[in-house]
Design a protein around this motif. Sequence first.
Motif, PDB file in Angstrom:
ATOM      1  N   ASP A  40     -54.087 -75.322  86.647  1.00 38.39           N
ATOM      2  CA  ASP A  40     -52.559 -76.179  85.956  1.00 38.39           C
ATOM      3  C   ASP A  40     -52.927 -75.343  84.587  1.00 38.39           C
ATOM      4  OD1 ASP A  40     -52.146 -77.782  88.213  1.00 38.39           O
ATOM      5  OD2 ASP A  40     -53.884 -78.880  87.610  1.00 38.39           O
ATOM      6  N   ASN A  41     -54.187 -75.601  84.127  1.00 44.41           N
ATOM      7  CA  ASN A  41     -54.217 -75.198  81.740  1.00 44.41           C
ATOM      8  C   ASN A  41     -54.979 -74.207  82.098  1.00 44.41           C
ATOM      9  OD1 ASN A  41     -53.366 -75.187  79.619  1.00 44.41           O
ATOM     10  ND2 ASN A  41     -54.892 -77.021  79.351  1.00 44.41           N
ATOM     11  N   PRO A  42     -54.734 -72.791  82.877  1.00 46.97           N
ATOM     12  CA  PRO A  42     -56.245 -72.641  82.477  1.00 46.97           C
ATOM     13  C   PRO A  42     -56.623 -71.502  80.798  1.00 46.97           C
ATOM     14  CG  PRO A  42     -54.006 -70.788  83.350  1.00 46.97           C
ATOM     15  CD  PRO A  42     -53.940 -72.031  83.620  1.00 46.97           C
ATOM     16  N   LEU A  43     -57.610 -71.677  80.197  1.00 41.08           N
ATOM     17  CA  LEU A  43     -57.642 -71.410  78.406  1.00 41.08           C
ATOM     18  C   LEU A  43     -57.395 -70.341  78.678  1.00 41.08           C
ATOM     19  CD1 LEU A  43     -59.978 -74.908  77.576  1.00 41.08           C
ATOM     20  CD2 LEU A  43     -57.471 -74.057  77.727  1.00 41.08           C
ATOM     21  N   LEU A  44     -58.006 -69.363  78.784  1.00 40.82           N
ATOM     22  CA  LEU A  44     -58.455 -67.973  78.615  1.00 40.82           C
ATOM     23  C   LEU A  44     -57.987 -67.054  79.987  1.00 40.82           C
ATOM     24  CD1 LEU A  44     -59.391 -65.501  76.962  1.00 40.82           C
ATOM     25  CD2 LEU A  44     -61.777 -66.470  77.741  1.00 40.82           C
ATOM     26  N   VAL A  45     -57.258 -66.335  79.039  1.00 38.13           N
ATOM     27  CA  VAL A  45     -56.727 -65.590  80.614  1.00 38.13           C
ATOM     28  C   VAL A  45     -57.037 -64.028  80.725  1.00 38.13           C
ATOM     29  CG1 VAL A  45     -54.581 -65.039  82.175  1.00 38.13           C
ATOM     30  CG2 VAL A  45     -55.124 -67.258  81.612  1.00 38.13           C
ATOM     31  N   CYS A  46     -57.285 -62.946  81.763  1.00 37.67           N
ATOM     32  CA  CYS A  46     -57.216 -61.982  80.744  1.00 37.67           C
ATOM     33  C   CYS A  46     -56.889 -61.283  82.204  1.00 37.67           C
ATOM     34  CB  CYS A  46     -58.969 -61.350  81.534  1.00 37.67           C
ATOM     35  SG  CYS A  46     -60.312 -62.048  79.994  1.00 37.67           S
ATOM     36  N   ASP A  47     -55.479 -59.827  81.773  1.00 35.67           N
ATOM     37  CA  ASP A  47     -54.867 -59.521  82.299  1.00 35.67           C
ATOM     38  C   ASP A  47     -55.397 -57.965  82.832  1.00 35.67           C
ATOM     39  OD1 ASP A  47     -52.645 -57.722  83.871  1.00 35.67           O
ATOM     40  OD2 ASP A  47     -51.438 -58.363  82.066  1.00 35.67           O
ATOM     41  N   LEU A  48     -56.267 -57.424  83.603  1.00 38.73           N
ATOM     42  CA  LEU A  48     -56.661 -55.882  83.803  1.00 38.73           C
ATOM     43  C   LEU A  48     -55.935 -55.236  83.603  1.00 38.73           C
ATOM     44  CD1 LEU A  48     -60.399 -56.719  85.294  1.00 38.73           C
ATOM     45  CD2 LEU A  48     -59.665 -57.411  82.647  1.00 38.73           C
ATOM     46  N   GLY A  49     -56.007 -54.108  83.922  1.00 38.57           N
ATOM     47  CA  GLY A  49     -55.089 -53.046  83.875  1.00 38.57           C
ATOM     48  C   GLY A  49     -53.339 -53.701  83.217  1.00 38.57           C
ATOM     49  N   CYS A  50     -53.188 -53.974  82.069  1.00 39.78           N
ATOM     50  CA  CYS A  50     -51.923 -54.412  82.125  1.00 39.78           C
ATOM     51  C   CYS A  50     -50.857 -54.114  81.777  1.00 39.78           C
ATOM     52  CB  CYS A  50     -52.550 -55.809  80.152  1.00 39.78           C
ATOM     53  SG  CYS A  50     -52.134 -54.903  79.429  1.00 39.78           S
ATOM     54  N   GLY A  51     -50.700 -52.432  81.572  1.00 43.62           N
ATOM     55  CA  GLY A  51     -49.905 -51.840  81.220  1.00 43.62           C
ATOM     56  C   GLY A  51     -49.127 -51.886  80.464  1.00 43.62           C
ATOM     57  N   THR A  52     -47.458 -51.690  80.888  1.00 41.56           N
ATOM     58  CA  THR A  52     -46.931 -52.113  79.902  1.00 41.56           C
ATOM     59  C   THR A  52     -46.077 -53.852  79.540  1.00 41.56           C
ATOM     60  OG1 THR A  52     -44.942 -52.339  81.696  1.00 41.56           O
ATOM     61  CG2 THR A  52     -45.624 -50.100  79.991  1.00 41.56           C
ATOM     62  N   GLY A  53     -47.464 -54.505  80.206  1.00 43.87           N
ATOM     63  CA  GLY A  53     -47.582 -55.920  79.809  1.00 43.87           C
ATOM     64  C   GLY A  53     -46.900 -57.022  80.954  1.00 43.87           C
ATOM     65  N   ILE A  54     -46.183 -56.155  82.260  1.00 43.51           N
ATOM     66  CA  ILE A  54     -45.305 -56.546  83.115  1.00 43.51           C
ATOM     67  C   ILE A  54     -45.591 -58.030  83.179  1.00 43.51           C
ATOM     68  CG2 ILE A  54     -44.462 -56.723  84.964  1.00 43.51           C
ATOM     69  CD1 ILE A  54     -44.238 -53.415  84.600  1.00 43.51           C
ATOM     70  N   ALA A  55     -47.094 -58.181  83.624  1.00 46.33           N
ATOM     71  CA  ALA A  55     -47.791 -58.863  83.991  1.00 46.33           C
ATOM     72  C   ALA A  55     -48.033 -60.169  82.996  1.00 46.33           C
ATOM     73  CB  ALA A  55     -48.612 -58.904  85.404  1.00 46.33           C
ATOM     74  N   THR A  56     -48.036 -59.366  82.377  1.00 44.28           N
ATOM     75  CA  THR A  56     -48.715 -60.488  80.885  1.00 44.28           C
ATOM     76  C   THR A  56     -47.504 -61.316  80.671  1.00 44.28           C
ATOM     77  OG1 THR A  56     -50.095 -58.152  80.029  1.00 44.28           O
ATOM     78  CG2 THR A  56     -50.480 -60.283  78.864  1.00 44.28           C
ATOM     79  N   LYS A  57     -46.452 -61.011  80.369  1.00 45.46           N
ATOM     80  CA  LYS A  57     -45.664 -61.372  79.876  1.00 45.46           C
ATOM     81  C   LYS A  57     -45.125 -62.640  81.061  1.00 45.46           C
ATOM     82  CE  LYS A  57     -40.702 -61.684  78.434  1.00 45.46           C
ATOM     83  NZ  LYS A  57     -40.778 -62.748  79.369  1.00 45.46           N
ATOM     84  N   VAL A  58     -45.619 -62.416  82.473  1.00 46.48           N
ATOM     85  CA  VAL A  58     -45.405 -63.237  83.295  1.00 46.48           C
ATOM     86  C   VAL A  58     -46.202 -64.748  83.249  1.00 46.48           C
ATOM     87  CG1 VAL A  58     -45.336 -64.415  85.944  1.00 46.48           C
ATOM     88  CG2 VAL A  58     -43.575 -61.921  85.002  1.00 46.48           C
ATOM     89  N   LEU A  59     -47.343 -64.164  82.697  1.00 49.49           N
ATOM     90  CA  LEU A  59     -48.917 -65.410  82.414  1.00 49.49           C
ATOM     91  C   LEU A  59     -48.374 -66.077  80.701  1.00 49.49           C
ATOM     92  CD1 LEU A  59     -51.384 -62.730  83.181  1.00 49.49           C
ATOM     93  CD2 LEU A  59     -51.175 -64.219  84.737  1.00 49.49           C
ATOM     94  N   ALA A  60     -47.801 -65.658  79.744  1.00 52.08           N
ATOM     95  CA  ALA A  60     -47.875 -65.980  78.907  1.00 52.08           C
ATOM     96  C   ALA A  60     -46.539 -67.249  79.504  1.00 52.08           C
ATOM     97  CB  ALA A  60     -47.614 -65.279  77.918  1.00 52.08           C
ATOM     98  N   ASP A  61     -45.517 -66.492  79.999  1.00 50.35           N
ATOM     99  CA  ASP A  61     -44.225 -67.465  80.083  1.00 50.35           C
ATOM    100  C   ASP A  61     -44.584 -68.673  81.336  1.00 50.35           C
ATOM    101  OD1 ASP A  61     -43.051 -65.383  78.867  1.00 50.35           O
ATOM    102  OD2 ASP A  61     -41.618 -64.660  80.624  1.00 50.35           O
ATOM    103  N   ARG A  62     -45.455 -68.615  81.462  1.00 53.65           N
ATOM    104  CA  ARG A  62     -45.932 -69.922  83.249  1.00 53.65           C
ATOM    105  C   ARG A  62     -47.387 -70.794  82.141  1.00 53.65           C
ATOM    106  NH1 ARG A  62     -48.486 -69.576  89.068  1.00 53.65           N
ATOM    107  NH2 ARG A  62     -49.197 -71.731  89.062  1.00 53.65           N
ATOM    108  N   TRP A  63     -48.067 -70.037  81.234  1.00 50.62           N
ATOM    109  CA  TRP A  63     -49.198 -71.148  80.803  1.00 50.62           C
ATOM    110  C   TRP A  63     -49.123 -70.683  78.674  1.00 50.62           C
ATOM    111  CZ3 TRP A  63     -51.077 -68.010  85.001  1.00 50.62           C
ATOM    112  CH2 TRP A  63     -51.168 -68.916  86.597  1.00 50.62           C
TER     113      TRP A  63
END
Length: 271
Positions: A40-63
């Motif tokens: 529901d509300n993860p406070l600390l999220v780590c995106d390993l192998g983030c590359g150009t941030g494709i997954a990072t943006k999805v994570l930021a939009d969701r949480w």
Amino acid sequence: MITRLKPAPVDKDWDAKAYQQFSRLRQQPVDELLRRVDLDNPLLVCDLGCGTGIATKVLADRWPLAKITGVDSSKDMLQVARCLPIKARWQHAELQHWKPRKLADLIVAAAVLHFIDDHQTLLPGLLRHLNPGGCLAVHMPDWRDALWYGLMLDTLDDAGSCGRPIGTAQLRQRMAARPLLSLEDYYRLLAPLTQSLEIWETELVQVVPGSSPIWDWVKVSALRPVMQGLTSEEQARFIYHYLMRVHAHYPQENNGHTLFPFKRIFIVAKV
């Protein structure tokens, strides 16, 4: 056409611009993976192998309230990721030696762990970086039986039937050894360490545009170790003979696109 068989040798470093070429297709498995993450509300999220941030943006939009850290070994990739309109911390680090500053609530590793050996140690180690109730979400390309990967091994072995192997014996052995485990072995490894565990595999028939799209896809990730292990002359010889085979086995459709079946393994483990 002969012009399709003579691309320039690729750079040995990560090419962020080329990686972004198929960003929409690269995001699809991220979306599939995160749909299974029940937090529901993860406070600390780590995106390993983030590359150009494709997954990072999805994570930021969701949480949007989470503190997100994107970690990658490529400064070029991180430079592109830093331009994203999201609030995130970016960290340059080798994942084999990475540890979070604090225990995380969610660790995502999208299309990266298949580059690292010893999953029997690696994945349990990542679980130990989670808070109780935290989640590890992973997806990895499964190249073990992929046609394009087998064509690469064949080309290294016989250079297109010209009788001379390409590169060193160590390189050929390294590429033939793939670190992925079976789905059953991932279950046996992770089930004793988790409260809940989902493991599945999908095969998507990717429809890719371009005159040489299979090469455009694999050269920036899966075949980087090959390029790193070859001289310029060996690179040119490998590319020529490899593309001869790829174009023979992956012909263009009538609409100019190429069908590129691609398997991935997914793991969602909650501690």
